[in-house]
Design a protein around this motif. Structure first.
Motif, PDB file in Angstrom:
ATOM      1  N   UNK A  89      43.773  43.815  47.586  1.00 20.00           N
ATOM      2  CA  UNK A  89      42.381  44.243  47.370  1.00 20.00           C
ATOM      3  C   UNK A  89      42.242  44.838  45.969  1.00 20.00           C
ATOM      4  N   UNK A  90      41.262  44.362  45.216  1.00 16.23           N
ATOM      5  CA  UNK A  90      41.173  44.733  43.800  1.00 16.23           C
ATOM      6  C   UNK A  90      39.723  44.907  43.363  1.00 16.23           C
ATOM      7  N   UNK A  91      39.516  45.835  42.448  1.00 24.04           N
ATOM      8  CA  UNK A  91      38.213  45.996  41.817  1.00 24.04           C
ATOM      9  C   UNK A  91      38.136  45.067  40.615  1.00 24.04           C
ATOM     10  N   UNK A  92      37.065  44.291  40.523  1.00 25.28           N
ATOM     11  CA  UNK A  92      36.908  43.397  39.377  1.00 25.28           C
ATOM     12  C   UNK A  92      36.340  44.216  38.216  1.00 25.28           C
ATOM     13  N   UNK A  93      37.247  44.740  37.392  1.00 19.35           N
ATOM     14  CA  UNK A  93      36.862  45.696  36.358  1.00 19.35           C
ATOM     15  C   UNK A  93      36.809  45.094  34.958  1.00 19.35           C
ATOM     16  N   UNK A 130      39.436  44.045  33.160  1.00 23.28           N
ATOM     17  CA  UNK A 130      40.519  44.706  32.429  1.00 23.28           C
ATOM     18  C   UNK A 130      41.829  43.966  32.657  1.00 23.28           C
ATOM     19  N   UNK A 131      42.895  44.522  32.077  1.00 22.87           N
ATOM     20  CA  UNK A 131      44.212  43.932  32.263  1.00 22.87           C
ATOM     21  C   UNK A 131      44.669  43.944  33.706  1.00 22.87           C
ATOM     22  N   UNK A 132      44.120  44.873  34.520  1.00 21.43           N
ATOM     23  CA  UNK A 132      44.473  44.903  35.946  1.00 21.43           C
ATOM     24  C   UNK A 132      43.998  43.637  36.649  1.00 21.43           C
ATOM     25  N   UNK A 133      42.862  43.091  36.217  1.00 20.84           N
ATOM     26  CA  UNK A 133      42.387  41.813  36.777  1.00 20.84           C
ATOM     27  C   UNK A 133      43.376  40.696  36.459  1.00 20.84           C
ATOM     28  N   UNK A 134      43.814  40.670  35.203  1.00 23.75           N
ATOM     29  CA  UNK A 134      44.779  39.653  34.767  1.00 23.75           C
ATOM     30  C   UNK A 134      46.056  39.762  35.593  1.00 23.75           C
ATOM     31  N   UNK A 135      46.519  40.992  35.772  1.00 22.29           N
ATOM     32  CA  UNK A 135      47.732  41.240  36.560  1.00 22.29           C
ATOM     33  C   UNK A 135      47.588  40.680  37.974  1.00 22.29           C
ATOM     34  N   UNK A 136      46.473  40.978  38.630  1.00 21.02           N
ATOM     35  CA  UNK A 136      46.276  40.543  40.011  1.00 21.02           C
ATOM     36  C   UNK A 136      46.285  39.027  40.120  1.00 21.02           C
ATOM     37  N   UNK A 137      45.577  38.353  39.236  1.00 19.70           N
ATOM     38  CA  UNK A 137      45.517  36.891  39.280  1.00 19.70           C
ATOM     39  C   UNK A 137      46.882  36.263  39.026  1.00 19.70           C
ATOM     40  N   UNK A 155      41.329  39.982  47.416  1.00 22.02           N
ATOM     41  CA  UNK A 155      39.981  40.336  47.865  1.00 22.02           C
ATOM     42  C   UNK A 155      39.330  41.195  46.780  1.00 22.02           C
ATOM     43  N   UNK A 156      38.319  40.625  46.123  1.00 22.58           N
ATOM     44  CA  UNK A 156      37.674  41.314  45.007  1.00 22.58           C
ATOM     45  C   UNK A 156      36.516  42.181  45.490  1.00 22.58           C
ATOM     46  N   UNK A 157      36.369  43.328  44.844  1.00 21.98           N
ATOM     47  CA  UNK A 157      35.252  44.224  45.107  1.00 21.98           C
ATOM     48  C   UNK A 157      34.557  44.561  43.801  1.00 21.98           C
TER      49      UNK A 157
END
Length: 337
Positions: free
Chosen positions: A11-15, A17-24, A40-42
């Motif tokens: 579960x991830x916040x679509x911010x 940022x680099x955290x999005x890149x990490x999750x994908x 699961x994006x929020x």
């Protein structure tokens, strides 16, 4: 160690940022390894009140939850191990230097509270760099480990280089003071007409109207899969961030064999590791930065050495396979408890 396929809830916040890149990247690699990641994006607005996510149900047959530190506590579920990755580390004292008064208050009274809740509820906490881990070690002890982010070095790789009459520099990132965007126009003025400073906005926003853009060349946004071509089209990449727990742009550039020039700052310095792999100097010293850029433009052998060493460092220490392998080892240890 378990050899069965794991279902990992992400579960991830679509911010933006680099955290999005990490999750994908993590999800793609886990799937490639035969596991079942469920991303699961929020909406980013949940950053303001992540507690509202406590009622979200996990996917069927989930074995483990893996979330970021801002919202990780909201996804703790009975019987599911929780892994929290710290991408940002709002507890680090250096971060305060990059914050406005409003940002500092928000981080102190909101973000840090959520971070601490996530750390407390997590079965394991991962920091993306030793720099990010520093303020966490006293409170977390053995529950903390460092797993560096990774890059697909088969995709981000050297290739045909672009050609230009001028020495081309590339800035990639959200155009904020934190990322050093306010320094680009003054740097372009110092360098003069023999250099071109190209800008590619990050995932979050376009260039703000109030920020000086004199002398800058703006590139159209490209799909993430096309970024290696962009890195190979320039002579060097600028790493001007004033605070960075991990330097994705620097790493991707190194993997593509493009030299990095910038500031000796936090996570960027950890990724680049000294003069053999990048040219880094004091934060905010534009005269010294311009001098290093001129040195690089005039020394083809220096450029070749930085290209070779940067690529080798990316392959040996920051491959996506190495990163995901470390996470899988951690997942299996937690699931088997």
């Amino acid at each position: 160690m378990s050899s069965r396929a794991l279902t990992i809830w992400l579960p991830s916040l679509r911010a933006g940022s680099g955290a999005d890149v990490f999750t994908l990247r993590l999800a793609q690699s886990l799937k490639k390894a035969g596991h079942c990641p469920v991303v699961q994006w929020f909406d980013r607005r949940f950053e303001l009140c992540p507690s509202l996510l406590k009622g979200i149900q996990p996917p069927a047959r989930a074995d483990l939850v893996h979330a970021g530190s801002w919202q990780g506590f909201a996804f703790k579920r009975q019987g599911l191990p929780l892994v929290v990755t710290e991408h940002h580390c709002s507890l680090h004292p250096l971060l305060r230097r990059s914050h406005s008064t409003t940002q500092a208050l928000y981080h102190r009274f909101c973000v840090q509270r959520w971070n601490r809740l996530s750390y407390r509820m997590a079965d394991s906490v991962v920091a993306v760099s030793n720099f990010a881990a520093q303020p966490l070690r006293p409170m977390l002890g053995e529950r903390l480990q460092v797993i560096h982010n990774g890059v697909d070095t088969a995709h981000f790789c050297p290739g045909q280089r672009g050609t230009s009459r001028r020495f081309r520099l590339l800035f990639v990132g959200n155009p904020s003071r934190w990322k050093g965007a306010d320094l680009l126009a003054p740097l372009a003025a110092r360098l003069g007409g023999d250099f071109e400073v190209c800008c590619l906005s990050g995932l979050r926003s376009n260039w703000p109207k109030g920020l000086d853009a004199t002398g800058l060349t703006f590139l159209p946004r490209v799909a993430p899969a096309d970024m290696p071509t962009v890195y190979r089209s320039v002579d060097a990449v600028l790493a001007l961030t004033r605070f960075e727990t991990f330097g994705y742009v620097a790493l991707e550039s190194m993997a593509c064999g493009t030299p990095v020039v910038g500031f000796d700052c936090a996570g960027t310095a950890e990724v680049c590791a000294g003069a053999d792999s990048a040219l880094l100097g004091p934060v905010d010293d534009l005269d010294a930065l311009a001098g290093r850029i001129r040195e690089l433009s005039a020394d083809a052998e220096l450029a070749r050495r930085l290209s070779f060493n940067g690529r080798r460092r990316a392959e040996e220490l920051f491959s996506i396979d190495r990163c995901v392998g470390s996470y899988l080892k951690l997942y299996e240890q937690l699931v088997e408890r």
